[in-house]
Design an enzyme around this catalytic site. Structure first.
Site, short mmCIF file in Angstrom:
data_model
loop_
_atom_site.label_atom_id
_atom_site.label_comp_id
_atom_site.label_asym_id
_atom_site.label_seq_id
_atom_site.Cartn_x
_atom_site.Cartn_y
_atom_site.Cartn_z
N ASP A 10 0.88 -1.18 0.00
CA ASP A 10 0.00 0.00 0.00
C ASP A 10 0.92 1.23 0.00
O ASP A 10 2.13 1.11 0.15
CB ASP A 10 -0.89 -0.01 1.26
CG ASP A 10 -1.80 1.21 1.34
OD1 ASP A 10 -2.38 1.58 0.30
OD2 ASP A 10 -1.92 1.82 2.42
N SER A 11 0.31 2.39 -0.12
CA SER A 11 1.10 3.63 -0.08
C SER A 11 1.61 3.92 1.34
O SER A 11 2.58 4.66 1.50
CB SER A 11 0.23 4.80 -0.53
OG SER A 11 -0.89 4.91 0.32
N TYR A 42 -1.04 8.12 -2.66
CA TYR A 42 -1.16 7.76 -4.08
C TYR A 42 -2.40 8.43 -4.69
O TYR A 42 -2.46 8.64 -5.89
CB TYR A 42 -1.34 6.25 -4.23
CG TYR A 42 -0.09 5.41 -4.13
CD1 TYR A 42 1.16 5.95 -3.79
CD2 TYR A 42 -0.15 4.04 -4.42
CE1 TYR A 42 2.28 5.14 -3.70
CE2 TYR A 42 0.98 3.24 -4.34
CZ TYR A 42 2.19 3.79 -3.98
OH TYR A 42 3.30 2.99 -3.90
N CYS A 73 -4.43 -1.72 -1.63
CA CYS A 73 -4.62 -0.29 -1.90
C CYS A 73 -5.65 -0.19 -3.01
O CYS A 73 -5.46 -0.77 -4.09
CB CYS A 73 -3.28 0.30 -2.34
SG CYS A 73 -3.39 1.98 -2.97
N ASN A 74 -6.74 0.51 -2.74
CA ASN A 74 -7.80 0.64 -3.75
C ASN A 74 -7.32 1.46 -4.95
O ASN A 74 -7.68 1.17 -6.08
CB ASN A 74 -9.01 1.34 -3.15
CG ASN A 74 -9.75 0.47 -2.16
OD1 ASN A 74 -10.76 -0.11 -2.48
ND2 ASN A 74 -9.23 0.38 -0.95
N GLU A 152 -2.59 8.82 8.32
CA GLU A 152 -1.12 8.72 8.39
C GLU A 152 -0.58 9.50 9.59
O GLU A 152 0.45 9.17 10.13
CB GLU A 152 -0.47 9.23 7.10
CG GLU A 152 -0.69 8.32 5.87
CD GLU A 152 0.11 7.01 5.90
OE1 GLU A 152 1.25 7.01 6.38
OE2 GLU A 152 -0.42 5.98 5.43
N CYS A 184 -11.01 2.65 0.45
CA CYS A 184 -9.60 3.01 0.64
C CYS A 184 -9.19 2.27 1.90
O CYS A 184 -9.91 2.30 2.91
CB CYS A 184 -9.43 4.51 0.83
SG CYS A 184 -7.76 4.98 1.34
N HIS A 186 -7.10 2.85 4.07
CA HIS A 186 -6.86 3.69 5.26
C HIS A 186 -8.17 3.93 6.04
O HIS A 186 -8.13 4.18 7.24
CB HIS A 186 -6.31 5.06 4.85
CG HIS A 186 -4.86 5.08 4.50
ND1 HIS A 186 -4.35 4.54 3.35
CD2 HIS A 186 -3.79 5.61 5.17
CE1 HIS A 186 -3.05 4.73 3.30
NE2 HIS A 186 -2.68 5.38 4.40
#
Ligand code: DGL
Length: 265
Positions: A10-11, A42, A73-74, A152, A184, A186
């Site tokens: 993932d990012s 991303y 990661c979508n 994040e 997403c 996250h």
């Protein structure tokens, strides 16, 4: 039996929601996780960049001898999965199909909301895939670009996330949806805040569980299940920051075996 690791990327920290679900369902599997923290987010990047980053990480995971790759990661699943499937020699799964199938199976009103990054929503992939499953379903989408930086930073509750969430969700609240896809990886960390901005009856779909179930079926079908005594999550980040470590310690501490800096891209 196959004791090689499962590669996941993932990012940033978001894909750990998927790694965690996999670790719970398949506790004997070793996971090699890459968080591309040097290039997060991303969701506001071009397709060209997302494809380039996804290819680099996938190639690195294959060099680590991963038996299967999960794009947790979508955004990368929307923009890079189809291309990567043609290029890699191991099975590769994204997070979109499992979430779509689950949402379509539980909606009663045929009204589904989707939250995602700008790149995911602009790709139209959720709309297309939901309509392919059932063309009668109405789809209501919303890009929420501030959610990823909040997660994040470990900002998952309190006044600021609430204000932002209420702002993003005000139209969806009026759309009479009964199901909302957290598109997403996250966003499951903001589940409570998102839920509080809506009606409690709206079901939130977090694709991590559905993805882990799809992975389990694949491993069983291809006889790729591991018989390690205990699996672990080895985490690699392209930029090692205190913020990342704090978020990991807060939400995922017990499952992570190690966090190392990866300096190859
Ligand atoms: N967690 C990712 C996703 O599922 C990436 C978000 C981002 O980096 O913008 O889309």
């Amino acid at each position: 039996m196959d004791n090689r690791p499962i590669g996941i990327f993932d990012s940033g920290v978001g894909g750990l929601t998927v790694a965690n679900a996999i670790n719970k369902l398949l506790p004997n599997e070793t996971i090699c996780y890459v968080g591309d923290t040097a290039r997060v987010p991303y969701g506001n990047k071009s397709k060209m960049s997302i494809l380039k980053f996804s290819k680099q990480i996938t190639n690195w995971l294959i060099k680590q001898n991963c038996k299967v790759i999960i794009i947790a990661c979508n955004t990368a699943s929307s923009l890079a999965l189809d291309t990567l499937k043609l290029k890699v020699s191991v099975p590769i799964l994204g997070v979109i199909d499992p979430g779509v199938k689950w949402a379509v199976s539980i909606t009663k009103k045929n009204r589904i909301g989707v939250l995602g990054t700008r790149a995911t929503i602009n790709s139209n992939v959720y709309h297309k895939k939901i309509k392919e499953e059932n063309e009668k379903i109405h789809v209501f989408e919303k890009a929420c670009p501030l959610f990823v930086p909040l997660v994040e930073e470990g900002f998952i509750d309190g006044e600021i996330p609430s204000l932002i969430s209420n702002y993003y969700l005000k139209e969806l609240k009026m759309a009479h949806i009964d199901t909302l896809i957290l598109g997403c990886t996250h966003y499951p960390l903001l589940k409570q805040t998102i839920s509080d901005s809506l009606y409690p009856s709206i079901k939130l779909v977090d694709s991590s569980l559905a993805t882990s179930k799809e992975l389990k079926s694949l491993l069983e079908k291809e006889t790729l299940i591991s018989n390690n005594e205990k699996g672990k999550i080895n985490c690699y980040v392209t930029d090692y920051t205190e913020t990342f470590e704090n978020v990991v310690n807060r939400f995922f501490k017990y499952n992570i075996n190690s966090i190392k800096r990866l300096d190859v891209f």
